[in-house]
Motif scaffolding. Structure first.
Motif, PDB file in Angstrom:
ATOM      1  N   ASP A 167       0.851  -1.180   0.000  1.00 45.27           N
ATOM      2  CA  ASP A 167       0.000   0.000   0.000  1.00 45.27           C
ATOM      3  C   ASP A 167       0.894   1.240   0.000  1.00 45.27           C
ATOM      4  N   PHE A 168       1.064   1.851  -1.166  1.00 50.44           N
ATOM      5  CA  PHE A 168       1.967   2.986  -1.299  1.00 50.44           C
ATOM      6  C   PHE A 168       1.369   4.283  -0.780  1.00 50.44           C
ATOM      7  N   SER A 169       0.128   4.235  -0.318  1.00 52.37           N
ATOM      8  CA  SER A 169      -0.482   5.439   0.250  1.00 52.37           C
ATOM      9  C   SER A 169      -0.153   5.607   1.730  1.00 52.37           C
ATOM     10  N   LEU A 170       0.437   4.581   2.356  1.00 55.94           N
ATOM     11  CA  LEU A 170       0.816   4.711   3.758  1.00 55.94           C
ATOM     12  C   LEU A 170       1.876   5.803   3.892  1.00 55.94           C
ATOM     13  N   PRO A 171       1.703   6.756   4.779  1.00 59.37           N
ATOM     14  CA  PRO A 171       2.606   7.914   4.860  1.00 59.37           C
ATOM     15  C   PRO A 171       3.905   7.589   5.588  1.00 59.37           C
ATOM     16  N   ILE A 172       4.689   6.704   4.982  1.00 64.55           N
ATOM     17  CA  ILE A 172       5.918   6.237   5.642  1.00 64.55           C
ATOM     18  C   ILE A 172       7.088   6.327   4.667  1.00 64.55           C
ATOM     19  N   ALA A 173       8.096   7.092   5.042  1.00 57.95           N
ATOM     20  CA  ALA A 173       9.343   7.173   4.276  1.00 57.95           C
ATOM     21  C   ALA A 173      10.484   6.715   5.168  1.00 57.95           C
ATOM     22  N   GLY A 174      11.628   6.427   4.573  1.00 59.22           N
ATOM     23  CA  GLY A 174      12.756   5.975   5.372  1.00 59.22           C
ATOM     24  C   GLY A 174      14.074   6.254   4.696  1.00 59.22           C
ATOM     25  N   ARG A 175      15.144   6.122   5.466  1.00 53.10           N
ATOM     26  CA  ARG A 175      16.493   6.258   4.924  1.00 53.10           C
ATOM     27  C   ARG A 175      17.419   5.289   5.649  1.00 53.10           C
ATOM     28  N   ILE A 176      18.478   4.872   4.936  1.00 56.22           N
ATOM     29  CA  ILE A 176      19.507   3.999   5.500  1.00 56.22           C
ATOM     30  C   ILE A 176      20.863   4.598   5.173  1.00 56.22           C
ATOM     31  N   SER A 177      21.732   4.644   6.169  1.00 51.64           N
ATOM     32  CA  SER A 177      23.122   5.033   5.941  1.00 51.64           C
ATOM     33  C   SER A 177      23.936   4.573   7.140  1.00 51.64           C
ATOM     34  N   ARG A 178      25.234   4.750   7.054  1.00 51.23           N
ATOM     35  CA  ARG A 178      26.042   4.595   8.252  1.00 51.23           C
ATOM     36  C   ARG A 178      25.752   5.768   9.183  1.00 51.23           C
ATOM     37  N   GLY A 208      20.888   4.471  10.964  1.00 45.84           N
ATOM     38  CA  GLY A 208      22.111   5.262  10.877  1.00 45.84           C
ATOM     39  C   GLY A 208      21.951   6.660  11.436  1.00 45.84           C
ATOM     40  N   GLY A 209      21.153   6.794  12.472  1.00 40.92           N
ATOM     41  CA  GLY A 209      20.949   8.099  13.080  1.00 40.92           C
ATOM     42  C   GLY A 209      22.229   8.653  13.689  1.00 40.92           C
ATOM     43  N   ILE A 210      22.449   9.945  13.502  1.00 43.72           N
ATOM     44  CA  ILE A 210      23.614  10.635  14.067  1.00 43.72           C
ATOM     45  C   ILE A 210      23.126  11.545  15.193  1.00 43.72           C
ATOM     46  N   GLU A 212      23.151  14.665  15.619  1.00 40.07           N
ATOM     47  CA  GLU A 212      22.411  15.825  15.128  1.00 40.07           C
ATOM     48  C   GLU A 212      20.957  15.461  14.801  1.00 40.07           C
ATOM     49  N   ALA A 213      20.753  14.265  14.304  1.00 38.13           N
ATOM     50  CA  ALA A 213      19.396  13.829  13.969  1.00 38.13           C
ATOM     51  C   ALA A 213      18.558  13.641  15.231  1.00 38.13           C
ATOM     52  N   TYR A 214      19.128  12.988  16.242  1.00 35.91           N
ATOM     53  CA  TYR A 214      18.403  12.814  17.502  1.00 35.91           C
ATOM     54  C   TYR A 214      18.072  14.168  18.123  1.00 35.91           C
ATOM     55  N   ASP A 215      19.043  15.096  18.086  1.00 39.83           N
ATOM     56  CA  ASP A 215      18.821  16.428  18.655  1.00 39.83           C
ATOM     57  C   ASP A 215      17.716  17.169  17.895  1.00 39.83           C
ATOM     58  N   TYR A 216      17.742  17.063  16.579  1.00 40.67           N
ATOM     59  CA  TYR A 216      16.742  17.752  15.751  1.00 40.67           C
ATOM     60  C   TYR A 216      15.346  17.234  16.066  1.00 40.67           C
ATOM     61  N   GLN A 224       7.148  11.485  17.851  1.00 39.66           N
ATOM     62  CA  GLN A 224       6.014  10.642  17.482  1.00 39.66           C
ATOM     63  C   GLN A 224       6.009  10.308  15.993  1.00 39.66           C
ATOM     64  N   ASN A 225       6.840  11.003  15.235  1.00 41.54           N
ATOM     65  CA  ASN A 225       6.876  10.822  13.786  1.00 41.54           C
ATOM     66  C   ASN A 225       8.142  10.139  13.277  1.00 41.54           C
ATOM     67  N   VAL A 226       9.165  10.083  14.112  1.00 46.31           N
ATOM     68  CA  VAL A 226      10.461   9.544  13.682  1.00 46.31           C
ATOM     69  C   VAL A 226      10.805   8.320  14.511  1.00 46.31           C
ATOM     70  N   VAL A 227      11.210   7.259  13.819  1.00 43.33           N
ATOM     71  CA  VAL A 227      11.605   6.017  14.484  1.00 43.33           C
ATOM     72  C   VAL A 227      13.047   5.710  14.087  1.00 43.33           C
ATOM     73  N   PHE A 228      13.925   5.596  15.066  1.00 46.57           N
ATOM     74  CA  PHE A 228      15.315   5.235  14.823  1.00 46.57           C
ATOM     75  C   PHE A 228      15.473   3.728  14.979  1.00 46.57           C
ATOM     76  N   HIS A 229      16.176   3.127  14.029  1.00 48.41           N
ATOM     77  CA  HIS A 229      16.378   1.675  14.023  1.00 48.41           C
ATOM     78  C   HIS A 229      17.858   1.340  14.178  1.00 48.41           C
TER      79      HIS A 229
END
Length: 357
Positions: A167-178, A208-210, A212-216, A224-229
């Motif tokens: 279901d591509f209408s689910l409002p979920i995006a993601g990113r992967i990095s070191r 791959g959260g840094i 700065e990302a956690y602080d932001y 409630q909108n961001v999930v770190f894995h």
């Protein structure tokens, strides 16, 4: 009974989890074992070493590489490196009189040192890197000395494990990095308040959260909108993560010399949003992501927010771009095909040296 196979020694700095190490493993593991006898040397061990040994690949960790060259007597040494001069790196190959020396030039740099004359082939990981190298250094970068070979991806596995009827209408995006600031762009965070304002239930999954990302996220009250894995270690874990998403949001100010995560997302059937990088920075992400075909290319913050919103509100378009990306990945990056292309390169170079298998 003597072993008449072509002996190939792949050399890499370490066997930790990383793009260079993963690419090396996929190349080595997919060589035809009836024709080739691949062995790996690395200064340091790691999880990729465990994976290689589980696939029946002999690994040599540390120690005198010159001694190994004399005992193994490879027909081919294949080095995986950044491309710039590294004193002493190529000397053992010269001393051991290795017939063919190949490098995978990961970042498209130039090695003008006399030691680099021993290289029989430089393989860039994208056409972009090859073309930029030729343009910047005024070198006629063509075979037999230069060519490009895309990084291999296990497209068969990722496509098989991709979520069907997504279901591509689910409002979920993601990113992967070191978890490395050099792998990030401010775009990756600045899009969030605007997206959440327009799509309150928007979810952003990050590997791959840094700091700065956690602080932001904390400062802007986006928890409630961001999930770190945690980092992923296998393609099965990559597929599971991609299955949670409706799109991959790629953002990296240094750009990509190839873009392994992008290619893996494409293999999973995801559309990708990315952005160009300025000047002579890496821009192979634009070689993978064709605007309006396999994803969307955004040049500004406003464009990027608009691209994500467009894909989330036009699920059929997102699905079409995801399917296009999956087809492109299977056609260009399938690991078995890339390894077969590498075998052809090895054979051609040996033939030029008068060595036949």
């Amino acid at each position: 009974m003597s072993d008449s196979r072509i002996r190939v020694l792949h050399v890499v700095k370490s066997l930790n989890l990383g793009g260079t190490e993963k690419v090396m493993r996929l190349l080595v593991a997919n060589l035809d074992r009836q024709r080739f006898n691949p062995v790996v040397y690395a200064a340091g061990n790691g999880e990729v070493g465990t994976q290689l040994r589980a696939q029946g690949i002999t690994t040599h960790i540390g120690g005198d590489i010159l001694k190994l060259l004399h005992s193994f007597q490879p027909h081919i040494v294949h080095i995986h490196r950044a491309g710039w001069p590294e004193p002493g790196q190529l000397t053992p190959m010269k001393l051991a009189k290795i017939p063919v020396v190949v490098e995978t030039n990961v970042f498209g740099h130039h090695d003008p040192s006399p030691a680099a004359l021993i290289l029989d082939r430089t393989l860039f990981v994208s056409k972009f890197c090859l073309d930029r190298f030729a343009h910047v250094h005024g070198i006629n970068a063509c075979p037999p000395r230069y060519s490009f070979l895309y990084n291999p991806v296990d497209t068969d596995f990722l496509a098989k494990h991709a979520l069907k009827n997504k279901d591509f209408s689910l409002p979920i995006a993601g990113r992967i990095s070191r978890a490395d600031p050099g792998k990030w762009s401010s775009l990756a965070l600045e899009i969030l308040p605007r997206l959440v304002q327009d799509i309150p239930n928007f979810q952003y999954h990050i590997i791959g959260g840094i700091p700065e990302a956690y602080d932001y996220v904390n400062t802007h009250r986006l928890d409630q909108n961001v999930v770190f894995h945690d980092p992923v270690h296998t393609d099965a874990e990559v597929a599971d993560f991609m299955n949670e998403l409706s799109l991959l949001a790629h953002a990296n100010d240094t750009g990509e010399s190839f873009g392994l995560v992008i290619a893996e997302a494409m293999a999973c059937g995801l559309p990708v949003v990315t952005h160009p990088c300025e000047g002579l920075k890496d821009n192979a992400q634009l070689e993978l992501v064709e605007h309006g075909v396999t994803g969307l290319v955004a040049r500004t913050l406003e464009d990027y927010v608009g691209a994500v919103k467009y894909l989330l509100t036009h699920p059929e378009e997102a699905k079409r771009m995801g399917q296009n990306g999956q087809s492109k990945a299977a056609q260009l990056y399938r690991m078995q095909d890339i390894a077969a292309q590498l075998e052809t390169i090895y054979t051609e170079l040996l033939t030029l040296k008068g060595i036949t298998s």
